[in-house]
Write an enzyme that holds these catalytic residues in place. Structure first.
Site, mmCIF file in Angstrom:
data_model
loop_
_atom_site.group_PDB
_atom_site.id
_atom_site.type_symbol
_atom_site.label_atom_id
_atom_site.label_comp_id
_atom_site.label_asym_id
_atom_site.label_seq_id
_atom_site.Cartn_x
_atom_site.Cartn_y
_atom_site.Cartn_z
ATOM 1 C CE LYS A 114 38.112 40.854 36.604
ATOM 2 N NZ LYS A 114 39.113 39.645 36.246
ATOM 3 C CB THR A 158 41.647 43.308 36.446
ATOM 4 O OG1 THR A 158 41.825 41.765 36.056
ATOM 5 C CG2 THR A 158 42.424 44.130 35.445
#
Length: 326
Positions: free
Chosen positions: A13, A73
């Protein structure tokens, strides 16, 4: 078989923004002659984080669409932001190390965790003409610090595989006292030699510690602040007459390693964005007029190592800070 040694396999992420007020102040740093930096209040502590995780357990999510071992994420984003609340230190380096270790403790399928944390700096605004506010802060768009840590899972627990601290987007112009002469001239050469030119450089400076835990700031005396690295770079640029950007970054790197024996190396990514001259002489003044250079720019990448530092060797020629123009 460790599939991580045979293929690229990670996900993560980016653009994870997190802000916290009243993080523990950074106090007690080692003072150096080039810098007035003495610490950070950390009343506003902000960063933009990017996390990457890997491990052979994630292979089926790529090859078979099996997400049974996948940590979303979005969960990674929440994990980073919420851990900022429980962080007890005072530096970005310490925070990303804390989060990376926490990821490995929480999720056994993760074999590697790499986190990059970019500082989002805020400067104290003026409460009056002579007092800096401790309530109002202005967002800085100037240079900022960054830190990276990569941890891997071993039989003995989390181990740090790589790390660095950085200052990014430092832009410096020195109006005269720079030269570039003696380079190869052939049928492709159109650049004139210049014994006294303005020099506009972009710098990304990265440094590594012999003991990575010094970067956490738990013992502030052994922490190296990005503000101090910036001030060394500007001081050396001011003091030294150098024949090239290559020599300039070498001198800056040597000075940094001389000031901070806890560091093992300094890495540079530099760019030359020196302005083009429009008006070379304005009668009765020392002024000139410039414009932005053409898009192609020169760049340099170089590492200065501890073995390069010899205190008996001069690190450049000191020149007077003359007010005379070029």
């Amino acid at each position: 078989m460790n599939l991580m040694n045979e293929r690229a396999l990670y996900y993560g992420k980016g653009a994870v923004f997190a802000y916290r007020t009243y993080v523990k102040p950074l106090l007690g740093v080692r003072r150096i002659p080039e810098s007035s930096f003495s610490g950070r209040s950390n009343i506003v502590f902000g960063l933009n984080a990017k996390v990457s995780v890997g491990g052979s357990a994630f292979l089926p999510s790529f090859t078979e669409g099996d997400n049974s071992m996948v940590v979303a994420t979005d969960s990674m984003k929440n994990f980073i932001q919420r851990h900022l609340a429980s962080y007890e230190g005072s530096t970005i380096e310490g925070f990303i190390a804390y989060v990376a270790k926490s990821f490995l403790e929480k999720y056994p399928q993760m074999e590697t965790v790499k986190i990059i944390g970019e500082e989002l700096p805020f400067n104290g605004a003026k409460a009056s003409s002579s007092v800096e506010s401790d309530l109002v802060f202005s967002r800085s768009l100037n240079e900022s610090s960054e830190a990276m840590i990569e941890m891997v899972r071993t039989e003995n627990g989390a181990m740090i595989n790589n790390h660095s601290s950085s200052i990014k987007k430092l832009q410096l112009i020195k109006v005269h006292g720079n030269s570039f002469v003696g380079f190869i001239r052939d049928e492709y050469t159109t650049l004139p030699e210049d014994s006294n030119r303005p020099l506009f450089v972009y710098l990304n400076i990265n440094w590594k510690y012999e003991n990575v835990t010094d970067s956490y700031g738990e013992d502030p005396y052994h922490y190296v602040a990005a503000e101090q690295i910036r001030d060394i770079a500007t001081s050396v640029f001011h003091e030294m007459e150098t024949p090239s950007i290559q020599n300039l970054i070498y001198l800056i790197g040597c000075r940094i390693l001389e000031r901070f024996p806890q560091l093992t190396e300094v890495n540079f990514e530099s760019q030359n964005h020196t302005w083009e001259t429009v008006v070379d002489e304005i009668p009765g003044t020392k002024s000139k007029v410039y414009t932005e250079p053409r898009p192609p720019y020169g760049f340099q990448v170089f590492s200065i190592l501890r073995e390069d530092v010899d205190k008996d060797k001069p690190t450049g020629t000191i020149v007077e800070n003359s007010s005379q123009g070029s």
